[in-house]
Design an enzyme around this catalytic site. Structure first.
Site, mmCIF file in Angstrom:
data_model
loop_
_atom_site.group_PDB
_atom_site.id
_atom_site.type_symbol
_atom_site.label_atom_id
_atom_site.label_comp_id
_atom_site.label_asym_id
_atom_site.label_seq_id
_atom_site.Cartn_x
_atom_site.Cartn_y
_atom_site.Cartn_z
ATOM 1 N N HIS A 35 5.110 0.508 6.907
ATOM 2 C CA HIS A 35 5.497 -0.628 6.078
ATOM 3 C C HIS A 35 7.000 -0.733 5.837
ATOM 4 O O HIS A 35 7.426 -1.499 4.966
ATOM 5 C CB HIS A 35 4.767 -0.547 4.733
ATOM 6 C CG HIS A 35 3.297 -0.765 4.849
ATOM 7 N ND1 HIS A 35 2.404 0.276 5.022
ATOM 8 C CD2 HIS A 35 2.568 -1.899 4.837
ATOM 9 C CE1 HIS A 35 1.179 -0.224 5.099
ATOM 10 N NE2 HIS A 35 1.251 -1.536 4.994
ATOM 11 N N HIS A 42 -0.787 -1.876 12.368
ATOM 12 C CA HIS A 42 -1.868 -1.024 11.882
ATOM 13 C C HIS A 42 -3.053 -1.867 11.423
ATOM 14 O O HIS A 42 -2.958 -3.073 11.263
ATOM 15 C CB HIS A 42 -1.369 -0.108 10.753
ATOM 16 C CG HIS A 42 -0.791 -0.844 9.591
ATOM 17 N ND1 HIS A 42 0.495 -1.348 9.585
ATOM 18 C CD2 HIS A 42 -1.319 -1.178 8.385
ATOM 19 C CE1 HIS A 42 0.731 -1.951 8.442
ATOM 20 N NE2 HIS A 42 -0.363 -1.865 7.688
ATOM 21 N N HIS A 79 -6.382 -0.728 3.635
ATOM 22 C CA HIS A 79 -6.413 -0.154 4.977
ATOM 23 C C HIS A 79 -7.553 0.855 5.077
ATOM 24 O O HIS A 79 -7.657 1.723 4.210
ATOM 25 C CB HIS A 79 -5.110 0.599 5.271
ATOM 26 C CG HIS A 79 -3.888 -0.207 4.974
ATOM 27 N ND1 HIS A 79 -3.299 -0.203 3.726
ATOM 28 C CD2 HIS A 79 -3.161 -1.036 5.740
ATOM 29 C CE1 HIS A 79 -2.250 -1.007 3.752
ATOM 30 N NE2 HIS A 79 -2.144 -1.518 4.961
ATOM 31 N N GLU A 97 -11.054 -0.759 -7.240
ATOM 32 C CA GLU A 97 -10.198 -1.762 -7.871
ATOM 33 C C GLU A 97 -10.909 -2.598 -8.925
ATOM 34 O O GLU A 97 -10.294 -2.996 -9.911
ATOM 35 C CB GLU A 97 -9.592 -2.689 -6.815
ATOM 36 C CG GLU A 97 -8.582 -1.983 -5.934
ATOM 37 C CD GLU A 97 -7.810 -2.929 -5.034
ATOM 38 O OE1 GLU A 97 -7.723 -4.133 -5.340
ATOM 39 O OE2 GLU A 97 -7.282 -2.445 -4.019
ATOM 40 N N GLU A 126 4.493 -6.095 6.242
ATOM 41 C CA GLU A 126 3.131 -5.884 6.715
ATOM 42 C C GLU A 126 3.094 -6.338 8.164
ATOM 43 O O GLU A 126 3.553 -7.437 8.484
ATOM 44 C CB GLU A 126 2.116 -6.707 5.908
ATOM 45 C CG GLU A 126 1.957 -6.275 4.473
ATOM 46 C CD GLU A 126 1.199 -4.978 4.293
ATOM 47 O OE1 GLU A 126 0.863 -4.319 5.303
ATOM 48 O OE2 GLU A 126 0.943 -4.610 3.145
ATOM 49 N N GLU A 128 -0.002 -6.207 10.606
ATOM 50 C CA GLU A 128 -1.384 -5.767 10.590
ATOM 51 C C GLU A 128 -2.275 -6.569 11.536
ATOM 52 O O GLU A 128 -2.044 -7.749 11.762
ATOM 53 C CB GLU A 128 -1.960 -5.920 9.169
ATOM 54 C CG GLU A 128 -1.230 -5.083 8.153
ATOM 55 C CD GLU A 128 -1.721 -5.267 6.737
ATOM 56 O OE1 GLU A 128 -1.579 -4.306 5.952
ATOM 57 O OE2 GLU A 128 -2.228 -6.353 6.403
#
Length: 186
Positions: A35, A42, A79, A97, A126, A128
């Site tokens: 990052h 990723h 992730h 969360e 990011e 991704e």
């Protein structure tokens, strides 16, 4: 970020799965390295939870998040770790969360996948290959973790999708905006 701060940031203690453009694993890399700088592509996911009235649950990212702090996101994003499926990672994050457990939904599924790269201020980026997962909550009981979530909001999904200008003040996360634009499932 100073090197001392980088060394002590909690992301420096975790790995993510590096992937090619087709989401094939290329080994693991340090999450902080993935990052910062030019980044490392990723694997990631974003989960969109709906209620039975087709409202989407948006979550405001905690103020101490390194990237996109206080921005509004789809329900959760993160992730997977090595050996973990997108569904398993999503189930874990929903519980961590929001206190949401699998008995509150039964249809968690991958609906899309896309690649994106976005920089955030001077803090990082990011890059991704992001899977989108969706589910409908039959029990909307929530217990948000204040270390992860600063706010929650149920929004009529059709209205958000058709009139994003009504929600500009929310500062939406880029991966959520992309997922919503691409959504053909709803």
């Amino acid at each position: 970020m100073t090197s001392d701060a980088a060394e002590t940031h909690r992301n420096a203690e975790q790995d993510v799965i590096a992937v090619d453009a087709d989401d094939n694993p290329q080994g693991t890399v340090n999450r902080l390295d993935a990052h910062t700088g030019d980044g490392i592509r990723h694997r990631a996911f974003t989960a969109l939870l709906f209620d039975e009235d087709d409202r989407i649950l948006l979550a405001q990212r905690a103020a101490d998040k390194r990237l996109w702090d206080t921005h509004w996101d789809g329900t959760v994003a993160s992730h997977p770790v090595e050996g973990q499926t997108q569904v398993e990672a999503t189930e874990e994050r929903l519980e961590e969360e929001l206190g949401v457990t699998p008995d509150q939904y039964g249809d968690l599924r991958v609906t899309d996948r896309f690649e994106y790269k976005r920089y955030y201020e001077n803090a990082g980026l990011e890059w991704e290959v992001c899977a989108v997962l969706q589910a409908t909550l039959t029990d909307t009981s929530l217990a948000p973790n204040p270390e992860e979530v600063d706010g929650l909001m149920w929004v009529p999904y059709d209205r958000l999708d058709e009139h994003p200008e009504y929600y500009r003040q929310l500062r939406l996360c880029p991966w959520f905006e992309i997922a919503m634009r691409r959504d053909e499932e709803r």
